[in-house]
Design a protein around this motif. Structure first.
Motif, PDB file in Angstrom:
ATOM      1  N   LEU A  82       0.846  -1.191   0.000  1.00 27.79           N
ATOM      2  CA  LEU A  82       0.000   0.000   0.000  1.00 27.79           C
ATOM      3  C   LEU A  82       0.884   1.243   0.000  1.00 27.79           C
ATOM      4  CD1 LEU A  82      -2.658  -1.059   2.658  1.00 27.79           C
ATOM      5  CD2 LEU A  82      -2.669  -1.458   0.184  1.00 27.79           C
ATOM      6  N   THR A  83       0.648   2.156  -0.921  1.00 27.73           N
ATOM      7  CA  THR A  83       1.469   3.368  -0.951  1.00 27.73           C
ATOM      8  C   THR A  83       0.974   4.409   0.033  1.00 27.73           C
ATOM      9  OG1 THR A  83       0.217   4.232  -2.839  1.00 27.73           O
ATOM     10  CG2 THR A  83       2.211   2.968  -3.308  1.00 27.73           C
ATOM     11  N   GLN A  84      -0.289   4.299   0.467  1.00 29.04           N
ATOM     12  CA  GLN A  84      -0.812   5.104   1.564  1.00 29.04           C
ATOM     13  C   GLN A  84      -1.725   4.229   2.403  1.00 29.04           C
ATOM     14  OE1 GLN A  84      -0.122   8.286   2.545  1.00 29.04           O
ATOM     15  NE2 GLN A  84       1.405   8.435   0.904  1.00 29.04           N
ATOM     16  N   PRO A 243      23.494  -8.616  -6.358  1.00 25.97           N
ATOM     17  CA  PRO A 243      22.376  -9.548  -6.228  1.00 25.97           C
ATOM     18  C   PRO A 243      21.036  -8.828  -6.401  1.00 25.97           C
ATOM     19  CG  PRO A 243      23.294  -9.032  -4.072  1.00 25.97           C
ATOM     20  CD  PRO A 243      24.219  -8.430  -5.084  1.00 25.97           C
ATOM     21  N   PRO A 244      20.102  -9.415  -7.136  1.00 24.68           N
ATOM     22  CA  PRO A 244      18.795  -8.771  -7.331  1.00 24.68           C
ATOM     23  C   PRO A 244      18.095  -8.532  -5.998  1.00 24.68           C
ATOM     24  CG  PRO A 244      19.072 -10.643  -8.816  1.00 24.68           C
ATOM     25  CD  PRO A 244      20.198 -10.702  -7.828  1.00 24.68           C
ATOM     26  N   PRO A 245      17.389  -7.424  -5.856  1.00 22.27           N
ATOM     27  CA  PRO A 245      16.670  -7.156  -4.610  1.00 22.27           C
ATOM     28  C   PRO A 245      15.449  -8.062  -4.490  1.00 22.27           C
ATOM     29  CG  PRO A 245      16.132  -5.491  -6.252  1.00 22.27           C
ATOM     30  CD  PRO A 245      17.208  -6.344  -6.853  1.00 22.27           C
ATOM     31  N   ALA A 246      14.974  -8.241  -3.257  1.00 25.51           N
ATOM     32  CA  ALA A 246      13.803  -9.085  -3.018  1.00 25.51           C
ATOM     33  C   ALA A 246      12.539  -8.452  -3.589  1.00 25.51           C
ATOM     34  CB  ALA A 246      13.631  -9.333  -1.520  1.00 25.51           C
ATOM     35  N   VAL A 247      12.489  -7.124  -3.592  1.00 26.42           N
ATOM     36  CA  VAL A 247      11.342  -6.397  -4.126  1.00 26.42           C
ATOM     37  C   VAL A 247      11.852  -5.473  -5.227  1.00 26.42           C
ATOM     38  CG1 VAL A 247       9.475  -4.786  -3.603  1.00 26.42           C
ATOM     39  CG2 VAL A 247      10.143  -6.497  -1.909  1.00 26.42           C
ATOM     40  N   PHE A 248      11.192  -5.514  -6.391  1.00 28.67           N
ATOM     41  CA  PHE A 248      11.613  -4.668  -7.497  1.00 28.67           C
ATOM     42  C   PHE A 248      11.599  -3.197  -7.085  1.00 28.67           C
ATOM     43  CE2 PHE A 248      10.425  -7.529 -11.348  1.00 28.67           C
ATOM     44  CZ  PHE A 248      11.225  -8.526 -10.833  1.00 28.67           C
ATOM     45  N   GLN A 249      12.561  -2.460  -7.603  1.00 27.02           N
ATOM     46  CA  GLN A 249      12.670  -1.038  -7.273  1.00 27.02           C
ATOM     47  C   GLN A 249      12.297  -0.204  -8.492  1.00 27.02           C
ATOM     48  OE1 GLN A 249      16.280  -0.059  -5.078  1.00 27.02           O
ATOM     49  NE2 GLN A 249      16.380  -2.144  -4.319  1.00 27.02           N
ATOM     50  N   ARG A 250      11.005  -0.265  -8.838  1.00 29.51           N
ATOM     51  CA  ARG A 250      10.494   0.525  -9.941  1.00 29.51           C
ATOM     52  C   ARG A 250      10.542   2.003  -9.595  1.00 29.51           C
ATOM     53  NH1 ARG A 250       4.673  -2.151  -9.995  1.00 29.51           N
ATOM     54  NH2 ARG A 250       4.969  -1.455  -7.848  1.00 29.51           N
ATOM     55  N   TRP A 251      10.545   2.851 -10.608  1.00 23.75           N
ATOM     56  CA  TRP A 251      10.558   4.291 -10.325  1.00 23.75           C
ATOM     57  C   TRP A 251       9.306   4.705  -9.569  1.00 23.75           C
ATOM     58  CZ3 TRP A 251       6.784   7.447 -12.407  1.00 23.75           C
ATOM     59  CH2 TRP A 251       6.102   6.987 -13.534  1.00 23.75           C
ATOM     60  N   THR A 252       8.194   4.000  -9.777  1.00 26.95           N
ATOM     61  CA  THR A 252       6.980   4.334  -9.026  1.00 26.95           C
ATOM     62  C   THR A 252       7.136   3.974  -7.556  1.00 26.95           C
ATOM     63  OG1 THR A 252       6.041   2.202  -9.722  1.00 26.95           O
ATOM     64  CG2 THR A 252       5.441   4.153 -10.999  1.00 26.95           C
ATOM     65  N   ALA A 256       6.846   6.694  -4.569  1.00 27.42           N
ATOM     66  CA  ALA A 256       5.972   6.525  -3.402  1.00 27.42           C
ATOM     67  C   ALA A 256       6.760   6.668  -2.102  1.00 27.42           C
ATOM     68  CB  ALA A 256       5.285   5.165  -3.458  1.00 27.42           C
ATOM     69  N   GLN A 257       7.963   6.124  -2.076  1.00 26.90           N
ATOM     70  CA  GLN A 257       8.818   6.260  -0.890  1.00 26.90           C
ATOM     71  C   GLN A 257       9.177   7.715  -0.658  1.00 26.90           C
ATOM     72  OE1 GLN A 257      10.258   3.439   1.153  1.00 26.90           O
ATOM     73  NE2 GLN A 257      10.318   5.271   2.447  1.00 26.90           N
ATOM     74  N   ARG A 258       9.473   8.453  -1.731  1.00 25.78           N
ATOM     75  CA  ARG A 258       9.812   9.867  -1.591  1.00 25.78           C
ATOM     76  C   ARG A 258       8.629  10.664  -1.030  1.00 25.78           C
ATOM     77  NH1 ARG A 258      11.534  12.933  -6.469  1.00 25.78           N
ATOM     78  NH2 ARG A 258      12.013  14.461  -4.837  1.00 25.78           N
ATOM     79  N   VAL A 259       7.430  10.341  -1.482  1.00 27.95           N
ATOM     80  CA  VAL A 259       6.249  11.031  -0.942  1.00 27.95           C
ATOM     81  C   VAL A 259       6.195  10.870   0.565  1.00 27.95           C
ATOM     82  CG1 VAL A 259       3.727  10.961  -0.833  1.00 27.95           C
ATOM     83  CG2 VAL A 259       4.867  10.915  -3.061  1.00 27.95           C
ATOM     84  N   VAL A 260       6.376   9.637   1.036  1.00 28.88           N
ATOM     85  CA  VAL A 260       6.303   9.368   2.476  1.00 28.88           C
ATOM     86  C   VAL A 260       7.435  10.062   3.225  1.00 28.88           C
ATOM     87  CG1 VAL A 260       6.430   7.541   4.216  1.00 28.88           C
ATOM     88  CG2 VAL A 260       5.090   7.194   2.133  1.00 28.88           C
ATOM     89  N   ALA A 270      -1.217   8.802  -2.874  1.00 30.76           N
ATOM     90  CA  ALA A 270      -0.952   7.426  -3.260  1.00 30.76           C
ATOM     91  C   ALA A 270      -0.378   7.415  -4.673  1.00 30.76           C
ATOM     92  CB  ALA A 270      -2.234   6.607  -3.212  1.00 30.76           C
ATOM     93  N   VAL A 271       0.563   6.521  -4.912  1.00 31.13           N
ATOM     94  CA  VAL A 271       1.172   6.359  -6.238  1.00 31.13           C
ATOM     95  C   VAL A 271       0.973   4.901  -6.646  1.00 31.13           C
ATOM     96  CG1 VAL A 271       3.273   6.501  -7.617  1.00 31.13           C
ATOM     97  CG2 VAL A 271       2.900   8.130  -5.743  1.00 31.13           C
ATOM     98  N   VAL A 272       0.165   4.652  -7.668  1.00 27.87           N
ATOM     99  CA  VAL A 272      -0.127   3.277  -8.065  1.00 27.87           C
ATOM    100  C   VAL A 272       0.385   3.016  -9.473  1.00 27.87           C
ATOM    101  CG1 VAL A 272      -2.119   3.214  -6.534  1.00 27.87           C
ATOM    102  CG2 VAL A 272      -2.464   3.729  -8.965  1.00 27.87           C
ATOM    103  N   ASN A 273       0.628   1.749  -9.753  1.00 21.77           N
ATOM    104  CA  ASN A 273       1.294   1.345 -10.988  1.00 21.77           C
ATOM    105  C   ASN A 273       0.343   0.538 -11.850  1.00 21.77           C
ATOM    106  OD1 ASN A 273       2.930  -0.276 -12.883  1.00 21.77           O
ATOM    107  ND2 ASN A 273       4.680   0.543 -11.765  1.00 21.77           N
ATOM    108  N   GLU A 274       0.012   1.077 -13.031  1.00 24.61           N
ATOM    109  CA  GLU A 274      -0.827   0.374 -13.997  1.00 24.61           C
ATOM    110  C   GLU A 274      -0.054   0.130 -15.291  1.00 24.61           C
ATOM    111  OE1 GLU A 274      -3.338  -1.191 -13.352  1.00 24.61           O
ATOM    112  OE2 GLU A 274      -4.963  -0.105 -12.368  1.00 24.61           O
TER     113      GLU A 274
END
Length: 437
Positions: A82-84, A243-252, A256-260, A270-274
């Protein structure tokens, strides 16, 4: 115009109407045969101080087909970020491209404790029109009743569902994280909080396509809409020897992290990915009916409290040898429909690919000139985010900057995804005062 207009979009639109917790919503009234039908939107009732906002999404994909196996007497656990957060939540189940009704016999939701485990105190039963069992019609969707579970921004919410009968589901094939199955014929393990009831893993997102949250804290939802670089292709690539991260680090995700991290409590969005990899802006340019025009209603307009869209489309149109005017016609159509719905539209010029021919690059230049004119897509959008400038190689503007390249010449790696997110002037969101909600 510049991205600052997104702040104005998020801070000057009128307050959306909330939905009271405890009311029967979204799944609609049961039909005479007892089956709960799909609904387009939940009913809008309740205090205006609370608003339902979509906080997480992943689109379903026809091109991936149905699930590769049939599920029977088995449970699935999907982890969503959840982004928010909010004071309650609700879940959308979709059978968009299914050919028969899909019956879900039990559903739960709870806060992830890592892996397949759930924090036991957070486990909640999810109902649909008051019933634990729901039938999702072929081509349809259902929204759950409100679930009384408080959440915070960036919480991982695990949604689990049990399928008693032989079932094949639609999916999104790039979950960006690990999800879980019970053992074959493992029964209803939706109430399991230890994670032991979900020993098998997968990298897809089944059935769950959106989660809404209820609360006055969120000031709206921003939807990232586009193809593979939105979807997350490349966001598990951090460079040679990493090593690849456990969770993808998409720009979205980074946005969302920057917003928080950077915005005050009364400026949260909220920032959602479609994103869907391989899709196009225009129906005529390919994409199997998943182009940006054809899926706009389902994947953007049917979401809740959407204030703005970040539009990142066109790379595959060019690769499929579409001409500039066909692409621009799709742009104009999509932008007009979004703006008619009161949604601000922010667009990036098409980013580079070394595989484009000279003619395709000439078409890219025509489209990008249209987007950049006036800083507002020649008057058809609300602002420009120039990801082309962020990603292109200064020494070779038809290629991605090598430190940002996954190696395929098309997709941005984690540093490139981070550079995209960091290029968005987030602090401008705080420059306008929010209206009272």
């Amino acid at each position: 115009m510049v991205f600052r207009d997104l702040a104005l979009a998020l801070t000057t639109l009128v307050t959306a109407v909330g939905v009271a917790v405890g009311g029967s919503i979204s799944a609609g009234a049961a039909t005479s045969d007892g089956v709960t039908p799909a609904a387009v939107r939940p009913a809008a009732v309740g205090p205006a101080a609370d608003t339902w906002s979509t906080s997480w999404t992943q689109s379903q994909q026809r091109s991936s087909g149905l699930s590769p196996e049939t599920f029977q007497n088995r449970s699935v656990r999907v982890v969503t970020r959840l982004t928010q957060g909010g004071s309650a939540l609700r879940v959308r189940l979709q059978n968009q491209f299914g050919t028969t009704p899909l019956v879900v016999n039990a559903t739960t939701a709870g806060l992830s404790a890592g892996g397949a485990a759930i924090r036991s105190e957070s486990l909640r039963t999810v109902t649909f029109g008051g019933s634990a069992t729901v039938s999702v019609p072929a081509g349809g969707e259902v929204w759950s009743d409100p679930v009384g579970l408080a959440t915070s921004a960036l919480d991982d919410l695990a949604v689990s569902f049990y399928l008693a009968n032989p079932t094949r589901m639609m999916l999104h094939d790039l979950a960006g994280r690990t999800n879980y199955f019970s053992a074959p014929d493992g029964g209803n393990t939706t109430g399991d909080t230890t994670g032991g009831g979900f020993p098998d893993t997968h990298g897809w997102t089944y059935l769950v396509s959106a989660v809404d949250v209820l609360g006055p804290e969120t000031t709206g939802t921003v939807v990232a809409y586009g193809s593979s670089v939105v979807d997350g292709v490349g966001a598990d690539n951090c460079g040679a020897g990493c090593p690849p991260p456990a969770v993808f680090q998409r720009w979205t995700d980074t946005l969302a992290q920057r917003v928080v991290d950077e915005l005050p409590a009364d400026r949260q969005v909220a920032v959602v990915n479609e994103g869907i990899a391989g899709t196009t802006a225009a129906p005529a340019c390919g994409g199997g009916g998943l182009d940006g025009v054809s899926r706009l209603d389902r994947d953007v307009l049917a979401l809740h409290d959407v204030r703005a869209v970040i539009y990142y489309y066109g790379t595959n149109d060019l690769a499929n040898d579409c001409d500039a005017e066909t692409i621009l016609a799709a742009y104009r159509d999509t932008f007009a429909r979004l703006r008619a719905a009161g949604i601000k539209v922010f667009v990036t010029p098409i980013t580079p690919r070394p595989g484009y021919t000279a003619e395709q690059n000439a078409r890219r230049a025509v489209v990008n000139e249209f987007v950049r004119v006036g800083g507002n897509c020649s008057g058809t959008c609300d602002g420009v985010l120039d990801f082309d400038v962020v990603l292109r190689d200064p020494a070779n503007p038809n290629s991605i900057y090598p430190p940002y390249d996954t190696g395929d010449g098309v997709h941005a790696n984690i540093p490139g995804q981070t550079a995209i997110a960091d290029s968005i002037p987030l602090n401008s969101l705080t420059q306008a005062a929010l209206p009272p909600r």
